[in-house]
Design a protein around this motif. Structure first.
Motif, PDB file in Angstrom:
ATOM      1  N   PRO A 418     -12.952  72.056  20.954  1.00  0.00           N
ATOM      2  CA  PRO A 418     -14.055  71.216  20.482  1.00  0.00           C
ATOM      3  C   PRO A 418     -15.274  71.268  21.391  1.00  0.00           C
ATOM      4  CG  PRO A 418     -11.992  70.023  20.357  1.00  0.00           C
ATOM      5  CD  PRO A 418     -11.707  71.304  21.080  1.00  0.00           C
ATOM      6  N   ASN A 502     -19.800  61.726  10.965  1.00  0.00           N
ATOM      7  CA  ASN A 502     -19.079  62.981  10.742  1.00  0.00           C
ATOM      8  C   ASN A 502     -17.590  62.707  10.891  1.00  0.00           C
ATOM      9  OD1 ASN A 502     -18.082  65.547  10.556  1.00  0.00           O
ATOM     10  ND2 ASN A 502     -19.748  66.457  11.754  1.00  0.00           N
ATOM     11  N   ARG A 505     -15.152  65.574  11.813  1.00  0.00           N
ATOM     12  CA  ARG A 505     -15.134  66.051  13.190  1.00  0.00           C
ATOM     13  C   ARG A 505     -14.449  65.030  14.104  1.00  0.00           C
ATOM     14  NH1 ARG A 505     -20.561  66.970  16.550  1.00  0.00           N
ATOM     15  NH2 ARG A 505     -20.601  68.969  15.494  1.00  0.00           N
ATOM     16  N   TYR A 509     -10.961  64.979  16.277  1.00  0.00           N
ATOM     17  CA  TYR A 509     -10.824  64.809  17.732  1.00  0.00           C
ATOM     18  C   TYR A 509      -9.799  63.732  18.048  1.00  0.00           C
ATOM     19  CZ  TYR A 509     -15.042  67.648  18.140  1.00  0.00           C
ATOM     20  OH  TYR A 509     -15.950  68.660  18.061  1.00  0.00           O
ATOM     21  N   PRO A 658     -19.357  67.976   5.249  1.00  0.00           N
ATOM     22  CA  PRO A 658     -19.763  67.582   6.586  1.00  0.00           C
ATOM     23  C   PRO A 658     -21.282  67.542   6.667  1.00  0.00           C
ATOM     24  CG  PRO A 658     -18.760  69.761   6.572  1.00  0.00           C
ATOM     25  CD  PRO A 658     -18.655  69.228   5.195  1.00  0.00           C
ATOM     26  N   ARG A 678     -22.755  71.682  11.543  1.00  0.00           N
ATOM     27  CA  ARG A 678     -21.479  71.246  10.974  1.00  0.00           C
ATOM     28  C   ARG A 678     -20.310  71.678  11.836  1.00  0.00           C
ATOM     29  NH1 ARG A 678     -21.773  73.160   4.910  1.00  0.00           N
ATOM     30  NH2 ARG A 678     -21.496  75.120   5.988  1.00  0.00           N
ATOM     31  N   VAL A 679     -19.243  70.989  11.652  1.00  0.00           N
ATOM     32  CA  VAL A 679     -18.033  71.391  12.376  1.00  0.00           C
ATOM     33  C   VAL A 679     -17.400  72.538  11.620  1.00  0.00           C
ATOM     34  CG1 VAL A 679     -15.705  70.725  12.956  1.00  0.00           C
ATOM     35  CG2 VAL A 679     -17.584  69.173  13.370  1.00  0.00           C
TER      36      VAL A 679
END
Lengths: 679, 210
Positions: A418, A502, A505, A509, A658, A678-679
């Motif tokens: 990440p 978001n 994302r 995490y 996203p 964006r992720v």
């Protein structure tokens, strides 16, 4: 009566699923909306019929209708109501019925969602992808409904009708966890049929719609979440019930649930690369097909009597059926891949070794390597017998040796991935991001060594976990601080807004954080577990680590479905009473040996776990095994965090496409194209 | 599709064939050195106080059954044993019970309650159990007229096991049996293997490290 209705409902569901499959494939082929609509309705209809079958079986169980073969097999008038209800999945036939029910739920959901989609696209043009996917899912339904209607029919008529039954498997009526673990696990396991169907639909249609990765990712996230929770719940069940103080034994059935989890996890990451960069398309689709194949293979291995396992169901004739199904799915999907693989060429290419893409690549290598290692270990007894004609069993040492290095690298990657930007990372950026987590991890490492941690692998796991956790926390702190500075919102509100902006994302995490917590729990409980076994006289005390265990009394209890012997103990630390624990042994009518119920005091720091091993008939002595497992509760906690993170990511609203970050992260250039954010 | 592309799906065929072969195997059979070897000798005291020597049984077909009154599986098994002893008595089948880790009183009460008129011996110190390499109770050894163990059942006996082995053992005459190679009695993959019933404690014990 129940038997007739149940069997009729099964057969009707089978017929409707067959009609639905035909309608879906014809509708997709001719691009005819009328057929597609009919298939969608059939999807809901199949669910209604299977639900009816399920309800009839529950009714038969609750009514103690022993004219139904399955009730005669697992029912008993003495079993408490709760265990009677969950005994539906306590043996082979019923577990396949539960399987069919969950599959039909997913089929109905896919039918409804494809209905919504075809409505929003207008009736004019039918995109064949979803009808083909629905048709594939119907075919899977047909297989399971065939099993329930014939070789694994739970509704056979009993003659003569027995007055009572033996009750469910004793291990399964020993803990309420059995009400939770199988449905969770099955929901995950069975739900993975949907992404497989979507992948097959796309291959059959010969193209991938631009939103395909997003759609299939969502359909995979849901079963993945359930599978994760189901595996952790199963580990917890094993810990709370089986009395060996462990939670994972690399048993074939455990592996069968773990292998698809590994490939599905790899898929969830590689599909992001596909979504973002148009790369890894063929690989991604192979992963999801492999995931489904592994679920079928796992079910075959453990229900056909090919491998010995604690979970193995009684020898049943369904092995050849599962093998035929596995063969068809394997050959059909390989043919599809070979045929359509060319349509899945990459659009993007790798720009730099130091990038999010390459982190994902390494992640995929690790996860699929892990899956291969587990597959090899699981299949090895069979391979060895085929090649050399010898019986071998592959146990913990092989799996630990192979999986620990992979797991350590994954812990590292859970934080580093990440932190890396897409396309190309710079060393300065990384230096900034890595500074504090590195310092923190080293400080923890020194502290652990000073505190006497002498197990190098566990030490490394802790240090890497702290490092990765630091990187993950930074991903939250940076944007929150920036938002707080620009908008003046309070810290918590700013954090919430950042996360909500978001969900995918930040939910992801949080899942990573849960994995780290779980990994610390596994490393610690596997390395620092201590145990002792004593035969105590009533009133005597023994010591394990800081715990003093005193045997207070031994007494017998009588319950409707079982008899039990309980040892009452007092556990103290430093002379202060910590808790009273009553481990017991239970004698069930259906079990040949007594089944223990360990008594556990759980705490975040350390669990103390007592098992009653034996006792003397006069009640003056008892043999007690005591196990102290530090941080073992972190495993369940980590599983819970993973579930919450996944729920957050899946929650509707902001979870769909996203979106761009409202606030740029420090260390990244402010001006960048929308697609970059964006992720 | 070009022909090279067919190689991908074709690679699935060996996998399916391999698994199909797997279906023909039984993971619960485990190798044992005992079948084919002479049964260990014993001389033990019976429940009624007499002495029983295994050598006195030479030339007869014997089932040596290890059991205990605390063993739940033995309860289920007892009826099978009673029936086998009755049915094959005239053809010369002898049953000997070895009481494992249990008291004379318990064993007597058990036999009085559940029937069975065969001799039972007390295995003091479990020495005979050790000689026979006992996994647990119940366990039954099928011994031919030549004094060799031909089959070993781990876990409770059932009708099927009795029907598969006893008539064969009885049919083999004394002299021929002594000379006959083990293969005469071998049945497929069972030769030289013992079968662990999936329900037996042993099966569970091996699958789940404790």
């Amino acid at each position: 009566m129940n038997g007739v209705v149940g069997h009729a409902a099964t057969l009707s569901a089978l017929l409707l699923a067959a009609l639905g499959a035909v309608a879906a494939f014809v509708g997709g082929r001719r691009r005819d909306a009328r057929y597609v609509t009919a298939a969608q309705r059939a999807g809901v209809g199949v669910f209604a019929l299977v639900a009816l079958t399920f309800v009839v079986m529950e009714r038969a169980l609750i009514m103690h209708d022993f004219s139904v073969s399955y009730v005669a097999q697992v029912g008993s008038r003495a079993t408490p109501l709760f265990y009677t209800i969950i005994s539906l999945w306590s043996a082979l036939e019923g577990s396949i019925l539960l399987w069919a029910l969950i599959l039909s739920v997913f089929t109905a959901l896919l039918a409804l969602s494809s209905r919504r989609q075809s409505k929003s696209e207008g009736e004019g043009d039918v995109d064949p992808q979803l009808p083909y996917a629905l048709g594939t899912l119907f075919c899977v339904n047909i297989f399971f409904l065939l099993l329930i209607s014939w070789p694994a029919n739970p509704f056979r008529a009993m003659s003569p009708i027995p007055p009572d039954g033996p009750g469910p498997n004793a291990l399964l009526q020993n803990s309420p966890f059995m009400g939770v673990h199988p449905p969770l696990l099955y929901t995950g396991y069975v739900g993975l049929s949907v992404p497989f169907a979507l992948a097959t639909g796309a291959l059959l249609a010969g193209r991938l719609k631009p939103d395909w990765p997003r759609v299939i990712r969502r359909w995979t996230m849901v079963p993945w979440t359930f599978l994760s929770l189901g595996i952790v719940a199963g580990a917890w069940w094993s810990y709370e019930v089986l009395g060996w103080g462990g939670y994972w034994a690399w048993d074939p059935v455990e592996n069968a649930s773990f292998m698809p989890w590994l490939t599905a996890t790899a898929f969830l990451h590689s599909v992001m690369v596909q979504e973002r960069r148009g790369m890894l398309k063929a690989w991604t689709i192979t992963l999801i097909i492999a995931t489904f194949l592994l679920t079928v293979l796992g079910t075959f291995l453990t229900r056909s009597g090919v491998l010995a396992s604690v979970h193995s169901f009684t020898q049943s004739p369904i092995g050849p059926f599962f093998l035929t199904f596995l063969g068809i799915v394997l050959l059909a999907s390989l043919t599809l891949l070979a045929w359509r693989g060319n349509a899945l060429s990459s659009e993007g290419r790798f720009d730099a070794a130091l990038s999010r893409e390459s982190a994902f690549m390494i992640n995929n290598l690790l996860f699929s390597g892990f899956a291969f290692v587990v597959l090899l270990g699981t299949m090895f007894p069979l391979i060895a017998e085929a090649v050399r004609g010898v019986k071998v069993s592959v146990g913990g040492p092989y799996f630990s040796q192979m999986s620990v290095p992979i797991a350590l690298m994954l812990i590292f990657l859970a934080g580093v991935g990440p932190a890396l930007p897409w396309r190309k990372g710079s060393l300065e950026l990384l230096r900034g991001k890595f500074r504090w987590p590195t310092i923190g991890a080293l400080a923890v490492g020194v502290a652990l060594a000073a505190a006497g941690v002498r197990a190098p692998l566990a030490w490394l796991a802790f240090v890497l976990a702290v490092f990765s956790a630091g990187l993950l926390v930074a991903e939250f702190v940076g944007p929150t601080r920036a938002r707080h500075a620009t908008t003046g919102e309070p810290w918590l509100l700013a954090l919430w807004r950042v996360c909500a902006s978001n969900r995918r994302r930040y939910g992801g995490y949080v899942v990573h954080g849960g994995v780290l917590v779980l990994a610390v729990g596994v490393a610690s409980s596997a390395t620092f577990r201590r145990e002792a076994e004593w035969t105590l006289q009533v009133g005597a005390t023994e010591q394990l680590g800081r715990y003093q265990v005193r045997l207070d009394s031994v007494w017998a209890v009588h319950e409707s479905n079982r008899d039990g012997v309980m040892a009452a103990t007092t556990v103290s630390v430093g002379g202060r009473v910590l808790t009273r624990l009553n481990p017991r042994l239970n004698y069930y009518k259906s079990a040949m040996e007594p089944i223990g119920t360990p008594a556990v005091r759980e705490s975040l720091r350390e669990d103390i776990y007592l098992v009653l091993m034996a006792y003397t008939a006069d009640g003056k002595h008892a043999t007690i095994k005591a196990i102290a497992s530090p941080l073992v509760a972190w495993i369940w906690l980590g599983g819970g965090i993973m579930g919450l993170g996944a729920l957050f990511a899946l929650w509707p609203g902001g979870a769909g496409a996203p979106r761009r970050d409202p606030v740029p992260e420090p260390g990244r250039p402010r001006a960048r194209p929308v697609s970059e954010a964006r992720v | 599709m070009r022909w090279q592309q067919w190689a991908i799906p074709a690679s699935g065929l060996p996998v399916v064939a391999f698994l199909a072969w797997g279906l023909t195997t039984d993971p619960h059979t485990i190798p044992s050195p005992l079948p084919g070897t002479p049964a260990p000798e014993f001389a033990l005291e019976t429940l009624s106080g007499d002495s029983l020597r295994s050598s006195a049984l030479k030339g007869q077909v014997v089932l040596v059954n290890f059991w205990a009154s605390w063993c739940l599986a033995c309860r289920a098994e007892h009826a099978v044993l009673v029936e086998a002893a009755t049915r094959y008595r005239d053809q010369g089948l002898r049953v000997v019970g070895v009481v494992y880790e249990d008291s004379r009183d318990n064993a007597r009460a058990w036999m009085a309650e559940r029937g069975g008129d065969w001799p039972n011996v007390l295995d003091a110190g479990s020495r005979t159990a050790i000689k026979y390499g006992l996994f647990g109770v119940p366990e039954t050894f099928f011994i031919g007229r030549d004094g060799r163990i031909l089959y070993k059942q781990i876990g409770p006996l059932d009708q099927e096991v009795i029907e598969r082995w006893v008539p064969k053992l009885l049919a083999a005459g004394g002299a021929e049996a002594a000379a006959a190679p083990l293969d005469t009695f071998a049945e497929g993959r069972s030769a030289g293997h013992v079968r662990v019933s999936p329900e037996s404690p042993t099966a569970r014990g091996t699958a789940r490290p404790k």
